[in-house]
Design a protein around this motif. Structure first.
Motif, mmCIF file in Angstrom:
data_model
loop_
_atom_site.group_PDB
_atom_site.id
_atom_site.type_symbol
_atom_site.label_atom_id
_atom_site.label_comp_id
_atom_site.label_asym_id
_atom_site.label_seq_id
_atom_site.Cartn_x
_atom_site.Cartn_y
_atom_site.Cartn_z
ATOM 1 N N GLY A 164 0.787 -1.224 0.000
ATOM 2 C CA GLY A 164 0.000 0.000 0.000
ATOM 3 C C GLY A 164 0.816 1.269 0.000
ATOM 4 O O GLY A 164 2.006 1.282 0.332
ATOM 5 N N LYS A 197 -3.649 -6.781 -5.344
ATOM 6 C CA LYS A 197 -4.261 -5.479 -5.601
ATOM 7 C C LYS A 197 -3.673 -4.433 -4.659
ATOM 8 O O LYS A 197 -3.494 -4.674 -3.474
ATOM 9 C CB LYS A 197 -5.778 -5.566 -5.394
ATOM 10 C CG LYS A 197 -6.523 -4.272 -5.688
ATOM 11 C CD LYS A 197 -8.023 -4.480 -5.500
ATOM 12 C CE LYS A 197 -8.784 -3.196 -5.814
ATOM 13 N NZ LYS A 197 -8.453 -2.114 -4.886
ATOM 14 N N ASN A 219 -3.288 -1.218 -2.285
ATOM 15 C CA ASN A 219 -4.120 -0.551 -1.284
ATOM 16 C C ASN A 219 -3.615 0.871 -1.077
ATOM 17 O O ASN A 219 -2.411 1.134 -1.171
ATOM 18 C CB ASN A 219 -4.072 -1.314 0.045
ATOM 19 C CG ASN A 219 -4.638 -2.709 -0.089
ATOM 20 O OD1 ASN A 219 -5.707 -2.892 -0.659
ATOM 21 N ND2 ASN A 219 -3.915 -3.700 0.428
ATOM 22 N N SER A 235 -4.049 4.330 1.529
ATOM 23 C CA SER A 235 -4.589 4.984 2.724
ATOM 24 C C SER A 235 -4.391 6.484 2.561
ATOM 25 O O SER A 235 -3.314 6.932 2.164
ATOM 26 C CB SER A 235 -3.875 4.484 3.981
ATOM 27 O OG SER A 235 -2.484 4.748 3.917
#
Length: 591
Positions: A87, A363, A365, A367
């Motif tokens: 991420g 996939k 991510n 934030s």
């Protein structure tokens, strides 16, 4: 219905909060992995005149005319920082910018009704653009003004009329009487700016006095009735130097304030981070024209300029999708469509991962920081055409594409491993070219050579010849399906596009067109011959066109960090400047 705006946790930056936001932005920029950018403009201008068979020079000439005619209204910058666990943390900024006049720089720009209507339909805040927009100066203009501050030019000699001389004799007598007295200051009335200028010239020639007060300095002042006058103040050499230093520092601060958003662009260039754009050819032209320097005429020179602007590399997500994943996305390649399908649509991505025999845990991510959370919470695509949100979509799309490219190549990175960015990525510097047979334009190296052997040109046609007449000629030659366009201001050039070159050979087509052409003064050219003829023409402006030929040995592919040396002006992101060297100027120092 209009898209809903969130009022809200989004970092909107205007003139009011720009200076407060800038230090934090720089810290986040220096620490980020890559960034994405998007622009909104006051017009798109020349797009209706794009031709499928434009050379890259011709296409650039049209786009540069657009960039010179309009201006940037909003800049979105999204900073992506890898935080592990597949991420990125995202900080997004939505900068409103406006070209406020400064000294002799007063940018003129136009507004296109359709573009302004489009912005209004997407709830663009025009008050934040016109009233609150952050000022900017091209870095070349900023550097020119900086040099004038650090190294003031000699005003030169001004020829004086009899009336001027009489006026100056009066000024000299007043100043001489003042210097013989004890008053600390003297105010000189002047009728206009010309009188102030010749006063400056005369006062520069006053010799220094002996003793504690060895001279004076002159500054422009305004009284309570808004009348401008010259104010003379007695001062020692040390006081004159201190005053001059203060004046120069004030001018430097005013310059930094006027440079405004261009300082952000300077930070981005110095940080040398990879930059993501989407369908970004026009964005690059706008960035260079507004924040760097007047863009050059030649495509090859523009590429050098872009190389110096983005030494960390550029990736155009639209080109990456077209070249690698067109079968997956089909015809929907707008930014909002791609973001929804490849970033937020679990079904599409699961199908892609399944086709590779991997699981969907690959996939990416994302934030979002607290001051960018509205972009993370928004329904996909609903805030499209707000520059900050478009930058977010672009960056998220690049991150997902990089992971997909890794998996497509057979690599199975460990969980928490950051996807490789620009290193070894063949797409770096390749910018998508729409409505063209060029697969891309390469701002960091050699442009692709396209095959246009199926294009033929009939030149010097009679004035009364139309498309139907040329089509009849092609039928006589049995060329099959053809496309025909009339070119040139007087439409006396016919471009013939032969759809199926297997019917006749190249040489047979040229021969038949020449033999059966009913117009005596007309001559037939292949694409290559036509381009050579255009180059020899006095109006042919096709420098840097790599459709015709590859780069010469003296023109190596551009490298990240290259400097563009144009005919009369060199651009490079300037280094941080040291303070000025103090100098004296005899009896007085002038502001």
């Amino acid at each position: 219905t209009k898209p809903r705006r969130l009022h809200r946790d989004v970092m909107e930056v205007t003139q009011e909060n720009f200076e407060r936001v800038l230090p934090t932005f720089k810290d986040l920029l220096d620490g980020c992995t890559f960034l994405a950018m998007d622009l909104e403009f006051t017009g798109l201008g020349m797009n209706r005149n794009l031709d499928y068979y434009d050379t890259l020079q011709e296409r650039y000439t049209k786009l540069s005319a657009t960039a010179k005619s309009f201006t940037v209204s909003q800049v979105g910058v999204a900073l992506f920082t890898w935080d592990g666990d597949c991420g990125y943390q995202v900080h997004a900024y939505n900068f409103y910018v406006f070209p406020r006049p400064f000294k002799s720089w007063d940018k003129r720009f136009t507004c296109q009704a359709s573009s302004m209507t489009y912005l209004a339909e997407h709830n663009f805040d025009f008050n934040k653009f016109f009233r609150d927009g952050i000022s900017f100066l091209p870095l070349s203009e900023k550097e020119k003004i900086r040099k004038s501050i650090e190294e003031p030019n000699d005003r030169g000699h001004i020829s004086l009329s009899k009336t001027d001389k009489e006026y100056l004799e009066h000024v000299k007598s007043v100043v001489s009487a003042w210097r013989d007295g004890n008053e600390q200051t003297l105010e000189l009335d002047s009728a206009n700016s010309y009188q102030r200028l010749i006063c400056y010239q005369a006062l520069e020639r006053f010799p220094p006095l002996q003793g504690d007060h060895v001279g004076f300095y002159v500054e422009k002042a305004v009284d309570e009735r808004n009348r401008t006058f010259l104010k003379l103040t007695r001062a020692s050499a040390e006081q004159i130097k201190s005053w001059k230093d203060n004046v120069q520092e004030q001018k430097r601060q005013e310059l930094e304030f006027a440079a405004g958003f261009s300082r952000v662009f300077e930070m981005i260039s110095r940080a040398a981070k990879p930059v993501a754009i989407h369908n970004g050819m026009l964005d690059l032209a706008y960035m260079a024209e507004n924040f760097v320097m007047p863009i050059p005429d030649a495509w090859s020179d523009f590429k050098d300029c872009i190389s110096s602007m983005f030494p960390g590399g550029i990736a155009d997500t639209k080109y990456v999708v077209h070249s690698e994943f067109s079968s997956l996305v089909g015809n929907g390649t707008s930014l909002a469509e791609l973001y929804q399908r490849l970033v937020t649509d679990a079904e599409t991505m699961e199908g892609f991962f399944d086709s590779l025999g991997t699981s969907a845990h690959w996939k990416m991510n994302f934030s979002f920081a607290e001051d960018s959370s509205a972009y993370g919470e928004a329904e996909p695509g609903k805030l499209a055409h707000e520059a900050g949100y478009d930058a977010v979509m672009t960056g998220c799309l690049l991150a997902q594409l990089l992971r997909m490219l890794q998996l497509k190549s057979g690599e199975k990175p460990a969980l928490g491993m950051e996807p490789s960015l620009m290193h070894g990525l063949p797409h770096v510097g390749r910018i998508f070219v729409g409505q063209s047979d060029h697969p891309y334009a390469n701002v960091f190296g050699e442009d692709p050579v396209v095959d246009r052997s199926h294009l033929f040109y009939l030149q010097n046609l009679p004035q009364n010849v139309g498309i139907s007449d040329v089509r009849d000629l092609c039928k006589t030659c049995q060329l099959g399906s053809v496309g025909i366009s009339l070119l040139g201001r007087d439409r006396r050039i016919a471009q013939v596009v032969v759809q199926d070159m297997s019917i006749h050979s190249f040489h047979d087509i040229v021969r038949m067109l020449k033999q059966r052409c009913p117009w005596s003064d007309c001559h037939v050219d292949s694409y290559h011959s036509y381009q050579e003829h255009q180059l020899r023409s006095p109006t042919g402006k096709r420098s840097g066109d790599h459709v015709r030929s590859p780069l010469s040995a003296s023109k190596r592919p551009r490298r990240a960090g290259a400097t563009a040396d144009f005919a009369t002006q060199t651009f490079a992101i300037p280094p941080h400047n040291k303070g000025p060297v103090a100098s004296s100027s005899g009896g007085c120092v002038l502001m």
